[in-house]
Design an enzyme around this catalytic site. Structure first.
Site, short mmCIF file in Angstrom:
data_model
loop_
_atom_site.label_atom_id
_atom_site.label_comp_id
_atom_site.label_asym_id
_atom_site.label_seq_id
_atom_site.Cartn_x
_atom_site.Cartn_y
_atom_site.Cartn_z
N SER A 187 20.65 -2.49 41.70
CA SER A 187 19.72 -1.28 41.66
C SER A 187 18.53 -1.14 40.79
O SER A 187 17.25 -0.58 41.09
CB SER A 187 20.43 0.08 41.76
OG SER A 187 21.05 0.23 40.71
N HIS B 173 22.05 -1.02 48.26
CA HIS B 173 20.70 -1.16 48.32
C HIS B 173 20.38 -2.38 49.53
O HIS B 173 19.08 -2.99 49.44
CB HIS B 173 19.94 -1.73 47.12
CG HIS B 173 19.64 -0.46 46.22
ND1 HIS B 173 18.31 0.42 46.43
CD2 HIS B 173 19.99 0.15 45.28
CE1 HIS B 173 18.35 1.31 45.66
NE2 HIS B 173 19.23 1.35 44.90
N LYS C 32 20.25 5.77 51.63
CA LYS C 32 19.10 5.08 51.38
C LYS C 32 18.32 4.67 52.62
O LYS C 32 17.60 5.46 53.36
CB LYS C 32 19.26 3.79 50.27
CG LYS C 32 19.86 4.50 49.18
CD LYS C 32 20.19 3.42 47.82
CE LYS C 32 20.65 4.18 46.46
NZ LYS C 32 21.61 3.72 45.83
C1 LIG Z 1 22.44 4.74 45.08
C2 LIG Z 1 23.60 3.65 44.74
C3 LIG Z 1 24.86 4.10 45.15
C4 LIG Z 1 25.27 5.59 45.20
O1 LIG Z 1 24.75 5.81 46.58
P1 LIG Z 1 24.63 7.34 47.09
O2 LIG Z 1 24.89 7.35 48.54
O3 LIG Z 1 23.39 7.87 46.68
O4 LIG Z 1 25.76 8.31 46.20
C5 LIG Z 1 25.98 3.15 44.60
N1 LIG Z 1 25.76 1.89 44.39
C6 LIG Z 1 24.56 1.56 44.00
C7 LIG Z 1 24.33 0.18 43.82
C8 LIG Z 1 23.35 2.35 44.41
O5 LIG Z 1 22.15 1.93 44.26
#
Ligand SMILES: *Cc1c(COP(=O)(O)O)cnc(C)c1O
Length: 394
Positions: free
Chosen positions: A183, A211, A242
């Site tokens: 990320s 992602h 996302k």
């Molecule tokens: C954003 C993210 C999460 C968390 O996801 P949410 O749905 O926002 O809680 C988990 N793992 C990674 C790698 C992320 O980038």
């Protein structure tokens, strides 16, 4: 009345302030869009995870409205008591079919999906072999499980194998776990090789595709599809927060994994399920992923254009291979000052410093979306170049 017992928190904040690392929340007015209003200022937005522009997609809005009118605003209970609605089951069936797995379970967020799953499927006698840059929710889940955690250097497959070898003679279970797309760096895990190791050493293979969901693989099916590894990853986590545009996380895999999580996934058992409008929105999003693949094509076109522009200007974009493109700065204070100056100049690109990334590896993190126009991206590159020169970064 002062509360001396909380004084240490004020002291910690003052220390952050002194290092130039204290931030204030930027407030978004209106919709999350390529050009948005934050703190009253109109800026080009390179800081959202809204990869495909689905947060404001008409079909998703309509699905949310309909569910709201039909079923109300809340589910009223946790899934295992009385909070499982037909729309929750429908969404899970859709996700399982989309990902070509037997079953899927939705959690309140990607964070709870990771933390709840890792802590449920492993215990004190077990071992977790984890990439050093894995997401905080994996790290927290690993700690909650009380298993022994063996971290390997980022994307270092030889080191991952060495860690598996170290514990091969031990009786506990082994979990090999990686983010699919990292990320903060935007690089992709060496998943084919990791799957080989998992099979060779009898480890459970788990990937967090937060992602990669909606970004990589056919119609955004994720890294497993991208690499053609269907059937070789035991636990696939994805997010609905996302590219999918709403909120939530999911786990997919074999039926026994999902049924087990119904019984032992603590966020599933002890925290209320999504409002029906959220589930309906996500359901519509998966339909859009299948019906509008051109969104993903545009995302990647924009990514190539913007990354090439940054590199031509002489920025260091690290090891990125995806729409997440860091602009490496180094010192935390410098990255935060660069980000602040960009904001004044009309560009939102968040500064990221320790502890989110290692000390000395501070950066700006940019993410283009499918809905940015070429003009907006060109203007963003112009602003970046001008402000970077002013700040002594280029
Ligand atoms: C954003 C993210 C999460 C968390 O996801 P949410 O749905 O926002 O809680 C988990 N793992 C990674 C790698 C992320 O980038």
């Amino acid at each position: 009345m002062s509360r001396p017992q909380l004084q240490y928190l004020a002291d910690e904040l003052a220390a952050l302030e002194a290092k130039g690392l204290r931030f204030r929340l930027r407030v978004l007015e209106g919709e999350q869009k390529p050009i948005s209003i934050f703190d009253g200022r109109r800026v080009i937005n390179l800081s959202s995870n809204n990869y495909l522009g689905l947060t404001t997609h008409p079909r998703l809005r309509q699905a949310a409205h309909q569910a709201l009118d039909r079923e109300g605003v809340g589910s009223g209970a946790v899934r295992t008591i009385s909070g499982t609605m037909a729309i929750h089951m429908e969404l899970e069936a859709k996700i399982a079919a989309f990902k070509h797995t037997e079953a899927a379970v939705v959690f309140q967020s990607g964070f709870t999906a990771n933390a709840g799953t890792v802590s449920a499927i492993l215990g004190r006698e077990d071992f977790i072999i984890s990439d050093e840059l894995n997401h905080a929710s994996i790290i927290d889940g690993a700690r909650l499980s009380r298993a022994t955690i063996k971290v390997f250097p980022h994307r270092d497959v030889a080191a991952a194998e060495a860690r598996l070898k170290e514990v091969a003679g031990q009786p506990g279970r082994k979990l090999l776990i990686t983010d699919g797309v990292f990320s903060m760096d935007g690089d992709i895990a060496p998943l084919p090789q990791l799957c080989d190791w998992a099979e060779k050493y009898g480890a459970i293979m788990m990937v967090d595709d937060a992602h990669a969901s909606g970004v990589l693989g056919k119609n955004g099916r994720g890294t497993v599809d991208h690499f053609g590894l269907h059937g070789r990853v035991d636990v696939q986590v994805g997010t609905l927060s996302k590219a999918v545009g709403a909120l939530g996380g999911y786990v997919c895999g074999r039926r026994e994994l999902i049924e087990f999580l119904y019984h032992r996934g603590r966020p599933f058992l002890f925290s209320t399920s999504h409002p029906p409008a959220v589930a309906a929105t996500c359901l519509a999003a998966f339909q859009v992923l299948e019906d509008e693949p051109e969104r993903i094509e545009r995302l990647w076109d924009n990514t190539r254009f913007f990354k090439a522009g940054l590199q031509q200007l002489g920025f260091n974009t690290g090891t990125s291979e995806t729409p997440i493109t860091p602009i490496m700065v180094g010192e935390g204070r410098k990255a935060m000052a660069f980000s602040a100056a960009l904001f004044q100049a009309g560009l939102l690109a968040t500064g990221i410093a320790f502890p989110t990334v290692p000390e000395g590896k501070a950066r700006l993190r940019t993410i283009v979306t499918a809905t940015h126009t070429r003009e907006e991206l060109t203007q963003a590159l112009d602003i970046l170049a001008r402000v970077a020169r002013e700040q002594g970064i280029l």
